[in-house]
Design a protein around this motif. Structure first.
Motif, mmCIF file in Angstrom:
data_model
loop_
_atom_site.group_PDB
_atom_site.id
_atom_site.type_symbol
_atom_site.label_atom_id
_atom_site.label_comp_id
_atom_site.label_asym_id
_atom_site.label_seq_id
_atom_site.Cartn_x
_atom_site.Cartn_y
_atom_site.Cartn_z
ATOM 1 N N PRO A 332 0.860 -1.355 0.124
ATOM 2 C CA PRO A 332 0.090 0.005 -0.027
ATOM 3 C C PRO A 332 0.690 1.215 0.064
ATOM 4 N N ARG A 333 1.771 1.391 0.722
ATOM 5 C CA ARG A 333 2.744 2.635 0.771
ATOM 6 C C ARG A 333 3.496 2.729 -0.442
ATOM 7 N N ILE A 334 3.744 1.639 -1.257
ATOM 8 C CA ILE A 334 4.495 1.800 -2.578
ATOM 9 C C ILE A 334 3.427 2.399 -3.631
ATOM 10 N N ALA A 335 2.269 1.732 -3.544
ATOM 11 C CA ALA A 335 1.123 2.295 -4.352
ATOM 12 C C ALA A 335 0.864 3.679 -4.295
ATOM 13 N N ALA A 336 0.939 4.324 -2.964
ATOM 14 C CA ALA A 336 0.593 5.651 -2.628
ATOM 15 C C ALA A 336 1.829 6.608 -2.982
ATOM 16 N N ALA A 337 2.905 6.171 -3.303
ATOM 17 C CA ALA A 337 4.173 6.888 -3.207
ATOM 18 C C ALA A 337 3.915 8.195 -4.264
ATOM 19 N N SER A 338 4.470 9.184 -3.916
ATOM 20 C CA SER A 338 4.433 10.489 -4.747
ATOM 21 C C SER A 338 5.255 10.260 -5.781
ATOM 22 N N PRO A 339 5.290 11.163 -6.854
ATOM 23 C CA PRO A 339 6.323 10.965 -8.051
ATOM 24 C C PRO A 339 7.644 11.318 -7.418
ATOM 25 N N ALA A 340 7.911 12.172 -6.409
ATOM 26 C CA ALA A 340 9.219 12.447 -6.090
ATOM 27 C C ALA A 340 9.775 11.003 -5.389
ATOM 28 N N GLU A 341 8.729 10.439 -4.288
ATOM 29 C CA GLU A 341 9.176 9.299 -3.790
ATOM 30 C C GLU A 341 9.447 8.107 -4.844
ATOM 31 N N VAL A 342 8.730 8.172 -5.813
ATOM 32 C CA VAL A 342 9.000 7.158 -6.657
ATOM 33 C C VAL A 342 10.443 7.345 -7.464
ATOM 34 N N GLN A 343 10.894 8.561 -7.693
ATOM 35 C CA GLN A 343 12.189 8.727 -8.252
ATOM 36 C C GLN A 343 13.079 8.339 -7.230
ATOM 37 N N GLU A 344 13.044 8.603 -6.046
ATOM 38 C CA GLU A 344 13.706 8.253 -4.721
ATOM 39 C C GLU A 344 14.024 6.786 -4.902
ATOM 40 N N LEU A 345 12.908 6.012 -4.785
ATOM 41 C CA LEU A 345 13.216 4.587 -4.774
ATOM 42 C C LEU A 345 13.768 3.951 -6.081
ATOM 43 N N ALA A 346 13.387 4.718 -7.283
ATOM 44 C CA ALA A 346 14.003 4.165 -8.395
ATOM 45 C C ALA A 346 15.579 4.199 -8.385
ATOM 46 N N GLN A 347 16.142 5.297 -7.634
ATOM 47 C CA GLN A 347 17.357 5.416 -7.587
ATOM 48 C C GLN A 347 18.109 4.925 -6.383
ATOM 49 N N SER A 348 17.182 4.218 -5.747
ATOM 50 C CA SER A 348 17.979 3.801 -4.149
ATOM 51 C C SER A 348 19.150 2.825 -4.470
ATOM 52 N N PRO A 349 20.129 2.833 -3.726
ATOM 53 C CA PRO A 349 21.045 1.769 -3.904
ATOM 54 C C PRO A 349 20.667 0.315 -3.450
ATOM 55 N N ASN A 350 19.636 0.562 -2.836
ATOM 56 C CA ASN A 350 19.081 -0.839 -2.081
ATOM 57 C C ASN A 350 18.493 -1.565 -3.060
ATOM 58 N N PRO A 351 18.805 -2.674 -3.827
ATOM 59 C CA PRO A 351 17.890 -3.480 -4.696
ATOM 60 C C PRO A 351 16.479 -3.885 -4.208
ATOM 61 N N ALA A 352 16.296 -4.085 -2.871
ATOM 62 C CA ALA A 352 14.996 -4.437 -2.508
ATOM 63 C C ALA A 352 14.157 -3.401 -2.690
ATOM 64 N N ALA A 353 14.478 -2.180 -2.432
ATOM 65 C CA ALA A 353 13.766 -1.022 -2.519
ATOM 66 C C ALA A 353 13.241 -0.699 -4.110
ATOM 67 N N ARG A 354 14.187 -1.029 -4.796
ATOM 68 C CA ARG A 354 13.780 -1.054 -6.361
ATOM 69 C C ARG A 354 12.881 -2.009 -6.733
ATOM 70 N N MET A 355 12.950 -3.134 -6.006
ATOM 71 C CA MET A 355 12.146 -4.459 -6.363
ATOM 72 C C MET A 355 10.745 -4.048 -5.797
ATOM 73 N N LEU A 356 10.660 -3.388 -4.661
ATOM 74 C CA LEU A 356 9.284 -2.939 -4.449
ATOM 75 C C LEU A 356 8.584 -2.024 -5.262
ATOM 76 N N LEU A 357 9.325 -1.059 -5.747
ATOM 77 C CA LEU A 357 8.806 -0.130 -6.645
ATOM 78 C C LEU A 357 8.309 -0.683 -7.894
ATOM 79 N N ALA A 358 9.269 -1.547 -8.606
ATOM 80 C CA ALA A 358 8.996 -2.355 -9.759
ATOM 81 C C ALA A 358 7.671 -3.266 -9.767
ATOM 82 N N GLN A 359 6.978 -3.351 -8.355
ATOM 83 C CA GLN A 359 5.652 -4.142 -8.567
ATOM 84 C C GLN A 359 4.586 -3.118 -9.119
#
Length: 505
Positions: A332-359
């Motif tokens: 739910p928190r990923i689905a509600a992420a703002s555009p700025a938060e999406v960019q933050e997650l996409a550029q995260s050095p943590n692959p687990a965070a990028r994997m969550l966004l990719a859903q």
């Protein structure tokens, strides 16, 4: 069971005349599939219920029957279903209220909008199970009256009824202002004190394991308290004391409520039972400070449940993604992420965070494309089914990561027929990929023939309309009944074959 006829009953290609031929020979199994047809007419529904009375429940709930179509004496299931939909006759309600069949009176008691005299008759029924069913679904006024019923089972049902007034729920929880219950299902049948053995050898005994009564009806009263705690109408002040209750189950249920004071949530966060803390972790009512406290908690499911909390901060969620197995799900928190938060997650050095966004399946093309070329296979696996990816991008995923992403690439709605064929030829093969190809709208005959070789994909492929008609016909005699039903339901099955399979009127 005739699996061919069951499959045909669900075949969307059947004409009205062919459906009529099936209705004429329908048994209970075939009737279920016929009742699920989107094109079933009112006349056909009436004919079907006249042949298989029990199917009237489904047909009535779907609005395919009216009161004029049903004889309550001959078709009680359909009549009760219409009463449940408030589409039956009041006289039917009076008929069933006096019915000797307990099950019918119970079903009637679950109906709303009953005549007042019927409600009174059900409230005075000789079997407590009927009264309890009424108490579970009735109006606030009647529920308030039944809260004083001498039988604890009826009171338990009142506690679960969301129409029960808050002050009545408070009285049920505390016992204040109500006369003590006189009976329960346990002392109705057994001399007290009595505790029902979990390994009870009596085949006709329907008491729950551990049901007990020492004169205070303790197991039923415990169930009453649990029902009240689950009831959102129960007032906060009546439930907060359960945070320290000796019953782990009651504390567990309390942890799910969204109306508790912060201090109560904090007490529950230190509960010795991990399950209570896990229930609390997913509660959207807990604050940021408590979320951060629970993020470091060990024990059964606490961190995984916390990841599903819609208010979990992104930095906490990123930590959780690396610390616990969340699975391939859009949080739910990923689905509600703002555009700025999406960019933050996409550029995260943590692959687990990028994997969550990719859903997510609504990412901007530039974010989606960046994730599609990620160096981590788990990220690529998560993004592989995102719409909008080109065939070249999908093939590149397979080239780089092979079997790790194969099945997920097969789920992409834009996967081309040629790509799907290639996925079935990939070495080494992936069993799940065959199942995904078999259900893909773009699957070709060649791809589907390859899927038929896989045991689990075979029933799925048998129902795909791109399968060659001759192959579909052959599958009607398959050893696997699921394959037979799927083939018979395949809209590409030749109509001449269908007609030959059906008995003539």
């Amino acid at each position: 069971m005739n699996h061919v006829l069951c499959g045909l009953a669900a075949n969307a290609a059947l004409s009205s005349e062919l459906v009529n031929r099936l209705i004429a020979v329908a048994d209970a199994d075939i009737a279920v599939d016929l009742a699920g047809r989107a094109d079933l007419s009112h006349a056909q529904a009436v004919a079907l219920v006249s042949r298989v009375e029990e199917i009237g429940v489904k047909l009535a709930h779907e609005g395919l029957l009216t009161a004029a179509d049903v004889d309550p004496a001959a078709q009680p299931h359909a009549a009760l279903a219409l009463l449940h939909e408030r589409a039956g006759s009041p006289e039917w309600a009076r008929l069933f209220a006096a019915d000797l069949d307990l099950e019918r009176r119970e079903k009637l008691a679950a109906c709303s909008g009953l005549p007042a005299d019927v409600v009174e008759a059900l409230a005075a029924d000789s079997d407590v199970r009927v009264v309890a069913e009424l108490a579970l679904w009735t109006t606030a006024e009647v529920a308030a009256r039944l809260a004083e019923h001498p039988h604890a089972e009826v009171r338990r049902a009142v506690a679960a009824n969301e129409a029960t007034p808050p002050d009545v729920l408070a009285a049920l929880i505390t016992g204040e202002g109500l006369p003590p219950a006189q009976r329960c299902l346990v002392c109705d049948r057994e001399a007290t004190p009595f505790v029902h053995d979990a390994q009870c050898p009596r085949p006709d005994c329907d008491l729950l394991p551990g049901a007990s009564c020492d004169g205070s009806h303790e197991s039923t009263m415990h169930d009453l308290q649990e029902a009240a705690l689950r009831n959102p109408a129960a007032p906060t002040e009546a439930v907060v004391g359960f945070a320290d209750h000796p019953s782990m189950l009651l504390r567990w249920v309390l942890a799910d409520r969204s109306d508790l004071p912060t201090e109560v949530y904090r007490r529950l966060a230190t509960d010795p039972t991990p399950g209570v803390r896990a229930e609390l972790a997913e509660n959207p009512a807990i604050d940021d400070a408590l979320i951060r406290t629970l993020a470091s908690a060990r024990g059964h499911d606490v961190q995984r449940r916390l990841a599903h909390n819609p208010h979990v901060p992104l930095d906490v969620l990123t930590h959780l993604a690396g610390a616990t197995k969340i699975g391939a799900t859009l949080l739910p928190r990923i689905a509600a992420a703002s555009p700025a938060e999406v960019q933050e997650l996409a550029q995260s050095p943590n692959p687990a965070a990028r994997m969550l966004l990719a859903q997510r399946r609504d990412l901007q093309p530039e974010v989606r494309d960046a994730l599609a070329t990620d160096s981590d296979a788990k990220v690529v696996k998560s993004i592989a089914s995102h719409p909008g990816l080109t065939e070249a991008q999908l093939r590149a995923m397979v080239d780089r990561h092979g079997v790790q992403v194969l099945a997920n690439v097969a789920t992409n709605p834009d996967a081309s027929p040629a790509l799907l064929e290639d996925l079935t030829r990939h070495e080494p093969s992936v069993q799940k990929a065959f199942r995904e190809v078999a259900r893909h709208r773009n699957a070709t005959a060649q791809a589907l023939l390859a899927c038929l070789v896989d045991k689990q994909a075979r029933p799925i492929a048998a129902g795909h309309p791109a399968l060659p008609p001759l192959v579909i016909v052959e599958l009607l005699t398959d050893a696997d009944w699921q394959v037979v039903e799927a083939a018979a339901a395949n809209p590409s099955l030749p109509l001449a074959v269908i007609s030959d399979l059906l008995p003539q009127l």
